[in-house]
Scaffold this motif. Structure first.
Motif, PDB file in Angstrom:
ATOM      1  N   ALA A 180       0.834  -1.210   0.000  1.00 60.30           N
ATOM      2  CA  ALA A 180       0.000   0.000   0.000  1.00 60.30           C
ATOM      3  C   ALA A 180       0.866   1.256   0.000  1.00 60.30           C
ATOM      4  N   ALA A 226      -0.521   5.008  -0.845  1.00 61.24           N
ATOM      5  CA  ALA A 226      -1.884   5.032  -0.310  1.00 61.24           C
ATOM      6  C   ALA A 226      -1.964   6.021   0.852  1.00 61.24           C
ATOM      7  N   THR A 259      -5.523   6.637   5.770  1.00 55.49           N
ATOM      8  CA  THR A 259      -6.797   5.941   5.957  1.00 55.49           C
ATOM      9  C   THR A 259      -6.824   4.624   5.189  1.00 55.49           C
ATOM     10  N   ASP A 260      -6.352   4.652   3.946  1.00 55.35           N
ATOM     11  CA  ASP A 260      -6.322   3.428   3.144  1.00 55.35           C
ATOM     12  C   ASP A 260      -5.348   2.409   3.727  1.00 55.35           C
ATOM     13  N   CYS A 261      -4.219   2.879   4.229  1.00 56.98           N
ATOM     14  CA  CYS A 261      -3.255   1.969   4.854  1.00 56.98           C
ATOM     15  C   CYS A 261      -3.868   1.307   6.089  1.00 56.98           C
ATOM     16  N   SER A 271      -6.989   0.766   6.560  1.00 59.32           N
ATOM     17  CA  SER A 271      -8.002  -0.192   6.077  1.00 59.32           C
ATOM     18  C   SER A 271      -7.332  -1.497   5.658  1.00 59.32           C
TER      19      SER A 271
END
Length: 227
Positions: A207, A212, A215-217, A219
């Motif tokens: 990620a 990323a 927040t995406d990490c 997730s």
């Protein structure tokens, strides 16, 4: 003069030596290394007197950034910090992977993971800190070195991380020998955490390679089996 500025001066000396010895053989105009040397020395001077070492750090990091292995080491190092912070409930607020990114965000050094450490700062200001919080942060600081070592068999980065740990422990009255003992202990703690959550670590590295968001990490870490 800062170490970074000294490194830049060393590079300029190398360029001049290279041009004197090999320039005639490869038909290299003496103007080229002279201009390069002048530019580097100018950066070193400006860096030393105006930028407190940041300019030279950015320049040297930019040169190192041409190496895919160097970039890969940084990502794996910072992913170690990120994952360990996540596991220990230390709020991650962002991350940078180069000195240039760090400078744009007003951060010192060559970049890294940033945290919401207001509670830590508050406790340190009062001169006392809970053992639990101290252990969490010490383990997180050592996790970058551990991650790099697990992947590459040795760590090139981490001097700033060690300095943070020693600085905090020294401010709390720990002796030099006690600091070294704590450092070894938390290296082992970080190693255990990373090895027990290796699939999450590998997913996080992927990620971060794709830049990323935080927040995406997070997730990804909540469900590391997802693509």
């Amino acid at each position: 003069m800062s170490q970074t500025a000294l490194n830049l001066v060393a590079i300029s000396i190398f360029l001049m030596t290279f041009s004197v010895l090999l320039g005639p053989l490869i038909h290299l105009s003496p103007t080229i290394p002279a201009l390069a040397t002048f530019t580097i020395l100018g950066i070193a001077t400006l860096d030393n007197f105006s930028l407190q070492g940041k300019g030279g750090t950015i320049f040297l990091d930019w040169i190192a950034g041409f190496s895919p292995k160097h970039r890969d080491r940084i990502i794996h190092h910072e992913a170690g910090h990120f994952l360990t912070a996540h596991l220990l409930d230390i709020p991650v607020t962002g991350y940078t992977l180069s000195a240039w990114e760090a400078w744009k965000q007003g951060q010192p050094g060559q970049g890294g993971v940033t945290f919401d450490d207001a509670e830590l700062a508050s406790q340190l200001e009062k001169g006392s800190i809970s053992a639990q919080m101290l252990d969490r942060y010490c383990t997180m600081w050592m996790a970058g070195i551990v991650a790099e070592t697990l992947v590459f068999d040795a760590a090139e980065g981490g001097s700033d991380d060690k300095s943070k740990l020693v600085g905090v422990l020294a401010s709390l009255g720990f002796s030099e020998s006690a600091c070294q003992q704590k450092q070894r202990f938390h290296l082992l703690q970080a190693k255990t955490l990373l090895q027990e959550n290796w699939s999450s670590y590998e997913a996080l590295v992927k990620a971060m390679q794709q830049r990323a968001s935080v927040t995406d990490c997070q997730s990804v870490l909540s469900n590391p089996t997802c693509d």
